[in-house]
Design an enzyme around this catalytic site. Structure first.
Site, mmCIF file in Angstrom:
data_model
loop_
_atom_site.group_PDB
_atom_site.id
_atom_site.type_symbol
_atom_site.label_atom_id
_atom_site.label_comp_id
_atom_site.label_asym_id
_atom_site.label_seq_id
_atom_site.Cartn_x
_atom_site.Cartn_y
_atom_site.Cartn_z
ATOM 1 N N CYS A 2 0.834 -1.195 0.000
ATOM 2 C CA CYS A 2 0.000 0.000 0.000
ATOM 3 C C CYS A 2 0.879 1.259 0.000
ATOM 4 C CB CYS A 2 -0.935 0.088 1.184
ATOM 5 S SG CYS A 2 -2.045 -1.297 1.333
ATOM 6 N N ARG A 27 4.128 -0.163 -4.751
ATOM 7 C CA ARG A 27 3.918 -0.690 -3.402
ATOM 8 C C ARG A 27 2.651 -1.539 -3.299
ATOM 9 N NH1 ARG A 27 6.890 2.038 0.451
ATOM 10 N NH2 ARG A 27 5.459 1.307 2.030
ATOM 11 N N TRP A 75 -2.569 -2.886 -1.620
ATOM 12 C CA TRP A 75 -2.151 -4.281 -1.730
ATOM 13 C C TRP A 75 -2.969 -5.011 -0.664
ATOM 14 C CZ3 TRP A 75 0.036 -8.114 1.351
ATOM 15 C CH2 TRP A 75 0.587 -9.211 0.665
ATOM 16 N N ASN A 101 -1.769 2.179 5.623
ATOM 17 C CA ASN A 101 -0.842 1.144 5.168
ATOM 18 C C ASN A 101 -0.400 0.385 6.407
ATOM 19 O OD1 ASN A 101 1.270 -0.369 4.051
ATOM 20 N ND2 ASN A 101 2.727 1.314 4.283
ATOM 21 N N GLY A 102 -0.668 -0.919 6.435
ATOM 22 C CA GLY A 102 -0.279 -1.710 7.604
ATOM 23 C C GLY A 102 -1.379 -2.704 7.932
ATOM 24 N N GLU A 487 18.224 -17.258 -6.736
ATOM 25 C CA GLU A 487 17.771 -15.931 -7.143
ATOM 26 C C GLU A 487 17.242 -15.951 -8.583
ATOM 27 O OE1 GLU A 487 16.943 -13.308 -5.844
ATOM 28 O OE2 GLU A 487 17.117 -11.759 -7.365
ATOM 29 N N LYS A 491 13.441 -14.875 -9.584
ATOM 30 C CA LYS A 491 13.169 -13.797 -10.545
ATOM 31 C C LYS A 491 12.191 -14.288 -11.606
ATOM 32 C CE LYS A 491 14.319 -11.229 -9.032
ATOM 33 N NZ LYS A 491 14.734 -10.453 -7.913
ATOM 34 N N GLU A 494 8.637 -14.712 -10.124
ATOM 35 C CA GLU A 494 7.989 -13.444 -9.786
ATOM 36 C C GLU A 494 7.362 -12.753 -10.979
ATOM 37 O OE1 GLU A 494 11.564 -11.578 -7.944
ATOM 38 O OE2 GLU A 494 10.078 -10.768 -6.580
ATOM 39 N N HIS A 510 19.603 -36.279 -5.260
ATOM 40 C CA HIS A 510 18.926 -36.674 -4.015
ATOM 41 C C HIS A 510 17.415 -36.488 -4.120
ATOM 42 C CE1 HIS A 510 22.766 -37.288 -2.128
ATOM 43 N NE2 HIS A 510 23.165 -36.123 -2.612
ATOM 44 N N LYS A 609 6.385 -4.052 -3.489
ATOM 45 C CA LYS A 609 7.819 -3.796 -3.366
ATOM 46 C C LYS A 609 8.290 -3.800 -1.922
ATOM 47 C CE LYS A 609 11.723 -2.569 -5.232
ATOM 48 N NZ LYS A 609 12.384 -3.650 -5.970
#
Ligand code: F6R
Length: 614
Positions: A2, A27, A75, A101-102, A487, A491, A494, A510, A609
């Site tokens: 948010c 955000r 968000w 926001n929160g 990573e 990527k 995402e 394994h 983000k």
């Protein structure tokens, strides 16, 4: 998680708020809304599910007049993305409008109490509970808005950055924060509040970062007043930010992510500037030098981070153990904070975070501090909560990273960890001088080597066409390149929504090798380093099972080129700096596959983000 923005001043608020929402959209981007107060104190709220552009379309036919307003891009946490759950929320009487926001953790209990008092709720959000509570407290106690906010926040458990405006009061906006970021911008007779400085910087670079449990009372034509929830008046320093507007724009690139990938040679040079000096054979990080006793005497280093920053932390583990001979543990902040960990006063804790606002990392830092450990932050956002809540630290200095998938911030985290390891090794005398100088020269050469990798962009774009419709990917690496495999897989997941997993190459046998068939693309990092021969064997095992191998190899490679189906070359470097190079083609591969799939590369679905909720 948010984005919030507010404005009080002499200009029309709506265009400023909408532009600000676009800057904050990284955000959160599932719905957006705006509340405007005009000069006679009328309050209007407009909201729309979808992007900020959907809100703009919706508002075309609406009355958007007013020189004060607040706006929000969401968000979703409580309640699906919808018009009704979008912020701002009205109070029962529609006299108050609030953005948040929160997360209000005790919202269910508070909601139940308010329902019993006859309050009605339109949305499924925790935020609507807060605005109703403020109104309830205000009416019950016959107090002004600020006092009501103080009393209401005193009852709230959770995290918030909020802004509230009131019908009939076109000159005052109140904002408050706890565990979610909030910046106050001080212009010429105009004031801004926002989740970060990006929507403010166009108008002023003078900002105040509010601290936890602080409330800013922003009145037209007056200097803002800052008080705590307990009503103690505070004086906060005004900080001059160095951010420029150009850093917030795409600069001719189709996406921020591509711009940020291509910026890496420059951002890494910026990150090294004034720190790495090859002529003097020196690396100076002031945060390390000022606290060298803590590092030299550290019995253990604990690295705390989430997501991509955690991958950087894993590479940090290899670096510190190799160069400084200090044992290292790397932990997800979210696990560390809840598992009653053993932390000793002679531990050094390193918190790694691009945003500096990640809720779990902040909580883990508090825990480490309570146990007496020395806490060092690695962060990109100047003035964010993590640098303000750690004992010392280093900024990565790469400028704002807007693409939701982290790229340039990750490589700069690797660079800072490398410089830290060299700096501590010098103090501890765990590296001989010749090797130290060789490493330093190599580090200095990394940006130019990245430039040459970026020259392969067309080749990688072509390669991406072959794999756009793959359903799964496996990424393999060993040693320093094992976290790079993790990573690379993250990527791809995402931004393309293709399922991908990273493994240490030797782990394949394994279990995961059962997944290999002719449909399975395997990205193997097989550069000419200490693990080269071993990775070749692992690639042979994949080929023997008809896997399709895309290998990242060194320019001088001859062997893997003969085995793999496709190769991407990178220059040769020291093993320990390999991740700074091998990461780049994986970023480009993910980017091009995502573009081919017409994904929203900069704002992938469900992500945000800055993860300011746990
Ligand atoms: C992935 C990504 C996230 C973040 C994670 C931690 O591209 O960006 O995985 O790395 O949410 O965020 P910071 O680094 O801000 O603490």
């Amino acid at each position: 998680m948010c984005g919030i923005i507010g404005y009080v001043g002499g200009r029309e608020a709506y265009p400023i708020l909408v532009k600000g929402l676009h800057r904050l959209e990284y955000r959160g981007y599932d719905s957006a809304g705006v509340a405007l107060c005009n000069s006679i104190g009328e309050l209007n709220i407009y909201k729309a599910k979808g992007r900020v552009s959907d809100l703009e379309d919706f508002c075309k036919s609406k009355d958007t007049v007013g020189t004060m307003g607040i706006a929000h891009t969401r968000w979703a946490t409580h309640g699906e993305p919808s018009n009704v759950n979008a912020h701002p929320h009205y109070s029962e009487s529609e006299n108050l409008a609030l953005i948040h926001n929160g997360i209000i953790e005790n919202y269910a209990v508070l909601k139940e109490q308010l329902l019993q008092k006859g309050y009605h709720f339109q949305s499924s959000t925790d935020t609507e509970v807060l605005v109703q509570l403020i109104e309830y407290v205000k009416e019950l106690n016959h107090v002004d808005l600020c006092t009501a906010i103080q009393l209401a926040l005193g009852q709230v458990v959770g995290a918030y950055a909020i802004a509230v405006i009131e019908k009939g009061n076109p000159d005052m906006m109140i904002a408050a924060r706890k565990s979610s970021p909030l910046v106050l911008g001080i212009g010429r007779d105009e004031f801004f509040i926002a989740s970060d400085a990006s929507p403010i910087i166009e108008y002023t670079n003078r900002v105040i970062f509010l601290e936890d449990e602080e409330i800013a009372i922003v009145r037209r034509h007056e200097q803002p007043k800052i008080v705590t929830i307990g009503n103690v008046e505070k004086t906060r320093e005004i900080i001059q930010l160095e951010m420029s507007l150009g850093q917030l724009e795409k600069g001719g690139y189709p996406h921020f992510m591509l711009k940020e990938i291509f910026e890496q040679p420059r951002t890494l040079r910026d990150c090294m500037r004034g720190r790495v000096n090859v002529e003097c054979n020196n690396v100076v990080l002031s945060g390390i030098i000022d606290n060298k006793e803590r590092f030299v005497n550290a019995k253990r280093i604990i690295i705390l981070a989430c997501g991509t920053s955690w991958h950087a932390g894993l590479i940090g583990e290899y670096l510190f153990e190799e160069f400084c001979r200090i044992p290292v543990e790397v932990e997800y902040s979210s696990e560390f904070r809840y598992r009653n960990p053993l932390i000793y006063p002679d531990d050094v804790v390193i918190a790694v975070s691009q945003s500096g606002e990640t809720a779990d990392t902040l909580a883990a830092i508090e825990l480490a501090k309570e146990s007496g450990a020395f806490v060092y932050g690695i962060c990109n956002v100047v003035g964010a909560s993590i640098p303000r809540n750690t004992h010392s630290g280093s900024y990565t200095h790469v400028g704002p990273e807007i693409g939701v998938a982290s790229t340039k911030a990750f490589t700069a985290q690797l660079l800072v960890l490398s410089m830290m390891a060299l700096c501590i090794a010098r103090e501890k005398k765990t590296l001989d001088e010749k090797r130290f100088l060789k490493l330093l020269i190599e580090l200095d050469a990394i940006p130019a080597k990245i430039e040459s990798i970026l020259g392969n962009n067309d080749l990688i774009q072509n390669l991406s066409n072959t794999f756009t419709y793959a359903h799964n990917f496996i990424y393999l690496g060993r040693g320093y390149n094992y976290p790079v495999a993790l990573e690379g897989a993250l990527k791809l997941k995402e931004i393309s929504y293709i399922h991908a997993e990273g493994y240490p190459a030797a782990e394949m046998k394994h279990g995961p090798i059962a997944l290999i068939d002719s449909e399975m693309p395997v990205v193997a990092i097989a550069t000419d380093n200490g693990m080269y021969e071993k990775v070749i064997s692992n690639i042979q095992e994949i080929k023997a099972r008809n896997g399709r191998v895309i290998a990242v190899v060194s320019e001088n490679d001859t062997v893997v080129k003969g085995i793999a189906d496709y190769v991407i070359e990178v220059p040769v470097t020291e093993d320990c700096f390999d991740p700074l190079l091998t990461t780049i083609p994986l970023q480009l591969l993910s980017y091009h596959i995502a573009v081919n799939k017409r994904r929203d590369v900069d704002m992938p679905r469900n992500l945000a983000k800055s993860v300011t909720v746990e």
